[in-house]
Design an enzyme around this catalytic site. Structure first.
Site, PDB file in Angstrom:
ATOM      1  N   SER A 182       0.835  -1.199   0.000  1.00  0.00           N
ATOM      2  CA  SER A 182       0.000   0.000   0.000  1.00  0.00           C
ATOM      3  C   SER A 182       0.882   1.266   0.000  1.00  0.00           C
ATOM      4  CB  SER A 182      -0.942  -0.057   1.190  1.00  0.00           C
ATOM      5  OG  SER A 182      -1.930   0.920   1.069  1.00  0.00           O
ATOM      6  N   ASP A 208      -0.116  -4.111  -3.961  1.00  0.00           N
ATOM      7  CA  ASP A 208      -1.227  -3.178  -4.179  1.00  0.00           C
ATOM      8  C   ASP A 208      -0.852  -1.750  -3.753  1.00  0.00           C
ATOM      9  OD1 ASP A 208      -3.641  -2.973  -5.458  1.00  0.00           O
ATOM     10  OD2 ASP A 208      -4.822  -3.043  -3.627  1.00  0.00           O
ATOM     11  N   HIS A 293      -7.577  -5.571  -1.064  1.00  0.00           N
ATOM     12  CA  HIS A 293      -6.325  -4.811  -0.965  1.00  0.00           C
ATOM     13  C   HIS A 293      -5.218  -5.731  -0.434  1.00  0.00           C
ATOM     14  CE1 HIS A 293      -3.946  -1.235  -0.804  1.00  0.00           C
ATOM     15  NE2 HIS A 293      -4.063  -0.985   0.484  1.00  0.00           N
TER      16      HIS A 293
END
Ligand code: NAG
Ligand code: NAG
Length: 513
Positions: A182, A208, A293
């Site tokens: 992330s 991601d 995610h």
């Protein structure tokens, strides 16, 4: 909003950016209060970045490496003849953070960090590598916009650590692999761009990588292929809502993987909340929201844990073409292995790779392209539904439904992607069945009687002459012909058996080009 499908996405984007606009959009403010940009939520710990090294797979405390304190390298068991893998966590969500605030300082890091980190540390420790973590919780546990700003600072600190390792113990940055999830993916990017060309980091993996405030920005303001000798990324949650998506959509690496198209992941739908409750108890809602995610991390963990069941991604322009089975080629480096053991070559430019996965580990599936050529003698469009049973040397898979999405108007070749959860071995027999109901079959027969198309020799139906198959995982191409060449016509409820047509294969292959 409206559709229940979009609600979770909206919620995640809200949690990400924590804007009060989201709260108003939902009618209530779901997170109690909105945070002003200046407000800083402080866990009781010192601010800043810590570098931890883990001794074994059960080490959850970690041993702190201090820049300019060479003795900490020995204390922490840093082995200079092994590569260094550093995990970099992302923006700290409110849910996991509250656990940490109430716990004592020893277990604080443990409480604040998400549980996937310990799984990843555990599987990485099965390889001959130093496993570390960049702990930047106090800087990540902030309003999203502030955490975004902090990624650059943390990246510079990581670069300082790596340069110091090179200076003090001659540990080359090319032996470093940063794995950022992330926002952590962009931290890795800033670490890479803070090193000059002579000291490039070996590899960066973005799991991601975060989208909001990074999508569309210039390569120097996000993770990009220039940031390391080799950069790979796995995009798993790029479904857009109101112009925002949690994961970044654009390719930002040398190899960008888009499992299941990258927008959303199987097994992550809100309807599967009950299964998640069984697995995660009260954390189920958070788990469901973060599911797609975080899937990027679990795909990566799976690549280490089930190293004999690696997933392959195939280069393709978009998911539409991939879904038609048109992209299962491995020629000229067009496919690559997803995860830790990726082939680290230099593609000329960024490649987008697609694949299908299962809903849980092991995630690997077997991809096949089926090309089916029909000859329609009816001279009227028909919209049949079919099924295929596949018999391989190891296993049989029965009744895979086939929908062509359009009527068969005249002679046409259809291409479709079929994925199997299990390895059936080499395909030897295909049973192709026209699945329409008995009612349909009756209507069909009636039509035949009312409008007899000539004599029995010119009886009408669909003729299925050839089925071409390509297996993505083995790159094997096969051609199948009807077992009984005297009875080619296919009618409703009928099943036809296809076997390999060795004799005709040369000629047919040429025709298929
Ligand atoms: C350091 O790594 C090398 C290479 O993997 C290995 O042979 C050696 O035993 C390790 N040293 C220690 C002290 O673990
Ligand atoms: C379909 O193919 C058959 C056999 O190859 C041929 O006789 C027929 O004319 C073709 N029909 C159309 C509409 O192309």
């Amino acid at each position: 909003m409206g559709s229940p499908l979009h609600a979770p996405v909206f919620l995640v984007v809200c949690i990400f950016i924590q804007s009060s606009a989201c709260g108003q959009g939902l009618g209530t403010e779901p997170f109690g209060k909105s945070y002003g940009a200046a407000e800083v939520r402080k866990p009781s710990q010192e601010m800043g970045t810590r570098f931890l090294l883990f001794k074994d797979e059960n080490d959850r405390r970690g041993c702190q490496l201090r820049v300019q304190s060479p003795e900490t390298l020995q204390e922490c068991g840093f082995n200079t003849s092994q590569p260094l893998v550093m995990i970099i966590h992302g923006w700290s969500g409110s849910e996991s953070a509250t656990v940490g605030e109430n716990s004592d300082s020893d277990s604080q890091v443990d409480g604040l960090l998400e549980t996937w980190i310990w799984k990843l540390v555990g599987v990485l420790k099965s390889r001959p590598v130093n496993v570390g973590m960049v702990e930047w919780i106090s800087l990540a546990y902030q309003h999203y916009a502030i955490a975004v700003r902090n990624t650059r600072v943390v990246g510079q600190e990581v670069a300082a650590l790596l340069l110091w390792l090179e200076e003090s113990v001659k540990f080359p940055p090319s032996e470093v692999h940063l794995i950022g999830y992330s926002l952590g993916a962009h931290v890795s990017g800033f670490a890479g761009s803070s090193m000059d060309g002579k000291h490039k980091i070996g590899r960066i993996t973005g799991l991601d990588p975060a989208g909001p405030m990074f999508e569309g920005s210039s390569p120097s303001d996000r993770l990009s292929p220039d940031d390391a000798i080799f950069v790979d990324a796995i995009h798993t949650f790029t479904r857009e809502h109101m112009g925002l998506s949690v994961g970044i959509k654009q390719p930002i690496a040398h190899y960008d993987f888009y499992p299941n198209g990258g927008t959303f992941q199987p097994g992550c739908h809100f309807l599967e909340l009950y299964r998640h409750i069984a697995e995660h108890g009260l954390n189920a809602i958070t788990q469901t929201i973060k599911c797609a995610h975080e899937r990027s991390v679990h795909l990566f963990i799976d690549s280490l844990r089930h190293s004999s069941l690696q997933s392959t991604g195939f280069q393709c322009s978009d998911m539409d073409s991939f879904s038609q089975g048109l992209c299962l080629s491995c020629k000229k480096g067009r496919c690559n292995t997803l995860g830790y053991d990726i082939r680290k070559d230099w593609p000329g430019k960024s490649k987008k790779l697609f694949l299908i996965t299962r809903a849980q580990a092991p995630f690997r599936v077997y991809h096949y392209q089926f090309k089916i050529q029909f000859i329609n003698q009816i001279e009227k469009p028909v919209e049949p539904t079919f099924s295929m049973s596949l018999l391989g040397t190891k296993e049989e898979v029965k009744k895979i439904p086939i929908t062509l999405g359009e009527g068969i108007a005249s002679n046409k070749t259809y291409s479709l992607l079929i994925t199997l959860d299990k390895d059936i071995g080499e395909l030897i027999i295909i049973k192709f069945k026209w699945e329409n109901s008995a009612v349909w079959a009756n209507v069909w027969n009636t039509v035949q009687v009312i409008m007899p198309w000539g004599m029995t020799s010119h009886y009408s139906g669909l003729i299925l002459k050839t089925i071409w198959v390509k297996a993505g995982e083995t790159q094997q191409r096969m051609t199948f012909c009807p077992e009984n060449i005297d009875d080619l016509q296919l009618h409703p409820t009928q099943e036809k058996v296809f076997v390999k047509c060795e004799v005709n294969s040369k000629r047919l292959k040429q025709r298929s080009r």
